[in-house]
Write a protein that holds these residues in place. Structure first.
Motif: not given
Ligand code: SF4
Length: 348
Positions: A105-113, A146-156
């Protein structure tokens, strides 16, 4: 965990030939059904042979639709049992629950930028779902972030998806591009690994198989429960009497046979249908038995896990710990690039 450098196969399966870091998630709707299995789980099981895989139960996505807080924990548990029963292997893959790793959820918020509202509003899933609602929760619009954050968080680098999720994955790639362009290269643009199952129709033979539509068969159902469901399946509507010639190519029961019945029996099933020499009830019984046989081992494994629920919790806790290590590393870099590392700059 599989050594990503040892990857070799993939040709002809829709799967990458070189090793990838793979992320995929599934909403906790309880025990998995045939659509989940054919569209995702059986491919996930194969992927873990040659790729470094993160498989996530995405409970935070579930709150963007109707959900019951009382039922959610049991649904997470039941889906975890399905994951493990079909062969997702915690020794090789990281299996965990999204809400156990706060960095999503932290990354999801930061990706809102960088996430473009116009693109979010253009998502087909958002348009379909929001058209049926009087009051649209913001989460429905922001779901792909949030879906983008799920994926990018693990640098998939690769994500197994069905056709209906391709648009969301393209948005993830767009978000990664925009973020990298603004703050410096960090996120790979993940490529899709398309499911080879195509669109799995439910027992109504009309809509995509989905628990909310009640047109599914649970993969862990007992043989008699499988038959209770399969006997209701819609067949070729032109076949009214038992000896009417049928059209297997338009019958969803036949499509399911191709996934679960022994390949050398398929010509006979099609031939008897066309000749009108085997009735639909008998044909469905063969399918029901094939499905029940296919999942016999998974049912036995699920029974063991249900007898020892602590084992399921242990696996998910260990998976979350492994996932958190990766997630923290990514978030630390994201914070630095976005200027949120002020505390580390404190003068001595
Ligand atoms: Fe479908 Fe089987 Fe009936 Fe043919 S015999 S219409 S394949 S259920």
């Amino acid at each position: 965990m599989a050594d990503p450098k040892t990857a070799k196969k993939g040709a002809g399966t829709g799967e990458p030939e070189t090793a990838s870091r793979v992320f995929s998630g599934m909403q906790p709707s309880g025990e998995a059904h045939l659509g989940n299995y054919l569209g995702a789980l059986r491919q996930w099981v194969r992927l873990q042979d040659d790729h470094e895989c993160f498989f996530c139960i995405v409970d935070q996505h579930a709150i963007t639709g109707e959900f019951s807080p009382e039922e959610l924990p049991a649904r997470v548990f039941d889906l975890a049992v399905s994951f493990l029963a079909v062969g997702l292997d915690p020794e090789r893959s990281t299996i965990f629950v999204q809400s156990d790793v706060a960095e999503h959820t932290e990354l999801a918020w930061l990706l809102n930028a960088v996430a473009p509202v116009g693109e979010l509003e253009r998502m087909t899933q958002y348009k379909d779902k929001s058209a049926r609602l009087e009051s649209i929760p913001a989460g429905l619009l922001n779901y792909p972030i949030l879906q983008a954050a799920d994926i990018l968080l693990y640098q998939a680098t690769a994500v197994p998806v069905g056709e209906d999720q391709l648009q969301h994955l393209e948005l993830t790639r767009e978000i990664a591009r925009r973020w990298n362009g603004r703050f410096g290269q960090l996120f790979p643009e993940p490529r899709p690994i398309l499911s080879d199952a195509g669109r799995i129709l439910g027992l109504d033979g009309n809509a995509k198989m989905s628990k909310s539509l009640g047109n599914t068969v649970g993969i862990l159902a007992e043989p008699e429960q499988v038959w209770d469901r399969v006997r209701t399946a819609v067949t070729d509507p032109q076949r009214v009497r038992r000896d009417d010639p049928g059209r297997p190519e338009v019958c969803n029961v036949f499509s399911l046979h191709k996934h679960f019945t022994e390949p050398d029996r398929i010509p006979d099933i099609a031939g008897q249908c066309r000749a009108g020499t085997r009735g639909c009830v008998e044909c469905k019984k063969i399918l029901s038995d094939s499905i029940a046989d296919h999942f016999a081992e998974a049912r036995a494994r699920a029974a063991e896990l249900r007898d020892d629920p602590r084992e399921v919790y242990r696996i998910l806790e260990e998976g979350a710990e492994r996932a958190r290590q990766e997630a923290r590393s990514t978030i630390r870099q994201v914070r630095e690039r976005m200027g949120m590392d002020w505390a580390s700059r404190r003068p001595d």
